[in-house]
Scaffold this motif. Structure first.
Motif, PDB file in Angstrom:
ATOM      1  N   TYR A 105       0.824  -1.208   0.000  1.00 46.33           N
ATOM      2  CA  TYR A 105       0.000   0.000   0.000  1.00 46.33           C
ATOM      3  C   TYR A 105       0.860   1.262   0.000  1.00 46.33           C
ATOM      4  N   SER A 106       1.968   1.251   0.743  1.00 47.81           N
ATOM      5  CA  SER A 106       2.834   2.433   0.755  1.00 47.81           C
ATOM      6  C   SER A 106       3.435   2.672  -0.623  1.00 47.81           C
ATOM      7  N   TYR A 107       3.709   1.599  -1.360  1.00 45.78           N
ATOM      8  CA  TYR A 107       4.226   1.740  -2.721  1.00 45.78           C
ATOM      9  C   TYR A 107       3.135   2.282  -3.653  1.00 45.78           C
ATOM     10  N   ALA A 108       1.916   1.790  -3.494  1.00 45.92           N
ATOM     11  CA  ALA A 108       0.804   2.286  -4.312  1.00 45.92           C
ATOM     12  C   ALA A 108       0.544   3.770  -4.043  1.00 45.92           C
ATOM     13  N   SER A 109       0.641   4.167  -2.775  1.00 48.76           N
ATOM     14  CA  SER A 109       0.460   5.577  -2.423  1.00 48.76           C
ATOM     15  C   SER A 109       1.542   6.428  -3.067  1.00 48.76           C
ATOM     16  N   GLY A 139       7.134  -7.834  -2.812  1.00 47.22           N
ATOM     17  CA  GLY A 139       7.596  -8.128  -4.165  1.00 47.22           C
ATOM     18  C   GLY A 139       7.919  -6.906  -4.994  1.00 47.22           C
ATOM     19  N   ILE A 140       8.139  -5.777  -4.348  1.00 51.75           N
ATOM     20  CA  ILE A 140       8.464  -4.545  -5.068  1.00 51.75           C
ATOM     21  C   ILE A 140       9.961  -4.555  -5.392  1.00 51.75           C
ATOM     22  N   PRO A 141      10.325  -4.386  -6.662  1.00 51.42           N
ATOM     23  CA  PRO A 141      11.731  -4.565  -7.073  1.00 51.42           C
ATOM     24  C   PRO A 141      12.598  -3.329  -6.903  1.00 51.42           C
ATOM     25  N   HIS A 142      12.381  -2.577  -5.837  1.00 48.89           N
ATOM     26  CA  HIS A 142      13.159  -1.366  -5.591  1.00 48.89           C
ATOM     27  C   HIS A 142      13.560  -1.319  -4.126  1.00 48.89           C
ATOM     28  N   ILE A 143      14.758  -0.789  -3.858  1.00 49.59           N
ATOM     29  CA  ILE A 143      15.241  -0.701  -2.483  1.00 49.59           C
ATOM     30  C   ILE A 143      14.462   0.338  -1.685  1.00 49.59           C
ATOM     31  N   GLY A 144      14.071   1.422  -2.343  1.00 45.25           N
ATOM     32  CA  GLY A 144      13.362   2.490  -1.657  1.00 45.25           C
ATOM     33  C   GLY A 144      12.897   3.537  -2.642  1.00 45.25           C
ATOM     34  N   HIS A 145      12.489   4.694  -2.116  1.00 39.21           N
ATOM     35  CA  HIS A 145      11.953   5.766  -2.952  1.00 39.21           C
ATOM     36  C   HIS A 145      12.913   6.194  -4.060  1.00 39.21           C
TER      37      HIS A 145
END
Length: 331
Positions: A105-109, A139-145
């Motif tokens: 959800y934080s990634y979607a936001s 499963g998000i392929p990124h370390i962070g923002h």
């Protein structure tokens, strides 16, 4: 003059981000029009948890259930300020828990906040803290923002952290220490310095840190510092002035004498540059991503799971400073 709209991604809902957004809303609304990328249902959960913890705290302090002083400090975010991300998965807030759904959800936001800027509806993105492991669990392929922004826009974003008194830009950010040396090449660092100069037009002088102790002592402890010096020389020649100074030994670069001269620094490695910054300005500093088509700023602290929804004292200063930065930025 009409206030700029700022898209705010609310970070990991199990951390302190939502409470910070709620408590700072009235203050930041003086400078901008915040648009919160969150569902009303999640806000309602947050309010219930915060009010419950406030009542419990009041009971402990006053031995009565009649105290509403803490509740009065929770302003309601207007529904007109909500821009929920297009996802049907609404997480259940579990304070302090590491959870894949809250990570998703934080990634979607966050991506929705970027969409709002890309479409021209908002001027910039302000991010509240995520948990990197929760992203990985989702499963998000990124370390962070910052890594996600680099991938989204196909550009080498520059991570710069700091406050009005001191900013530190990072040549390498979230990589292992053992991998830093191999990243240092004259051409790559030269381009980094020129991009930084373009992105920070009010920068006068900037101190560039070396890598090895004593900047290698003339090659005794490594050749990387000679490459750094070459990059500084070439960047200054391209700019037509001596903007970048160094390489400076990192152990003395942040002395009071140097900080009186330099407001901006470049560090080859994450912790070398950020340890002194956080020691000096932990609550004031912010995180900015430069060299991208959009402007993004963030608080310079984590999810603080140990404080989430527990009626504990929270500092809003980093969040407020980040908001002021994106509002005052050119463009």
């Amino acid at each position: 003059m009409q206030k700029k709209k700022v898209a705010i991604s609310i970070g990991d809902v199990n951390g302190v981000g939502l409470e910070i957004a709620i408590r700072a809303h009235a203050h930041i609304s003086q400078y901008a029009t915040p648009m919160y990328c969150v569902h009303k249902e999640i806000l309602e959960q947050a309010y219930a948890l915060l009010e419950s913890s406030a009542i419990e705290s009041s009971m402990i302090k006053s031995h009565t259930t009649q105290s509403t002083k803490a509740l009065s400090k929770l302003p309601k975010l207007p529904e007109s300020s909500l821009c929920p991300p297009p996802t049907r998965e609404i997480p259940l807030i579990t304070p302090g828990a590491l959870d894949s759904l809250s990570g998703a959800y934080s990634y979607a936001s966050f991506t929705h906040a970027c969409d709002l800027v890309d479409s021209g509806e908002c001027a910039s993105v302000l991010t509240l803290p995520i948990h990197k492991l929760a992203w990985q669990m989702a499963g998000i392929p990124h370390i962070g923002h910052t890594d996600a922004l680099k991938s989204r826009y196909g550009s080498e974003g520059i991570m710069m952290l700091g406050c009005e008194s001191l900013f530190v830009a990072l040549f390498s950010d979230h990589i292992a220490l053992k991998d830093v040396s191999a990243r240092i090449h004259t051409r790559a660092l030269r381009e980094f310095l020129l991009n930084l100069a373009r992105c920070v037009p009010d920068m006068n002088e900037c101190a560039v840190l070396g890598l090895n102790p004593h900047c290698g002592d003339g090659g005794l402890m490594g050749e990387e510092d000679a490459l750094i010096t070459q990059a500084i020389t070439q960047a200054n020649e391209a700019l037509g002035r001596a903007m970048f100074v160094g390489a400076l030994p990192p152990d003395s670069a942040f002395s009071p004498h140097n900080r009186a001269r330099f407001k901006h620094y470049v560090s080859m490695y994450h912790d070398v540059g950020l340890a002194p910054l956080k020691a000096l300005y932990f609550e004031q500093s912010i995180n900015v991503t430069l060299n991208l088509p959009i402007l993004r700023a963030s608080v310079d602290h984590g999810v603080a799971f140990d404080k989430a929804y527990k009626a504990k004292e929270l500092s809003l200063q980093s969040y407020i400073n980040a908001l002021k930065y994106v509002v005052s930025a050119r463009g």
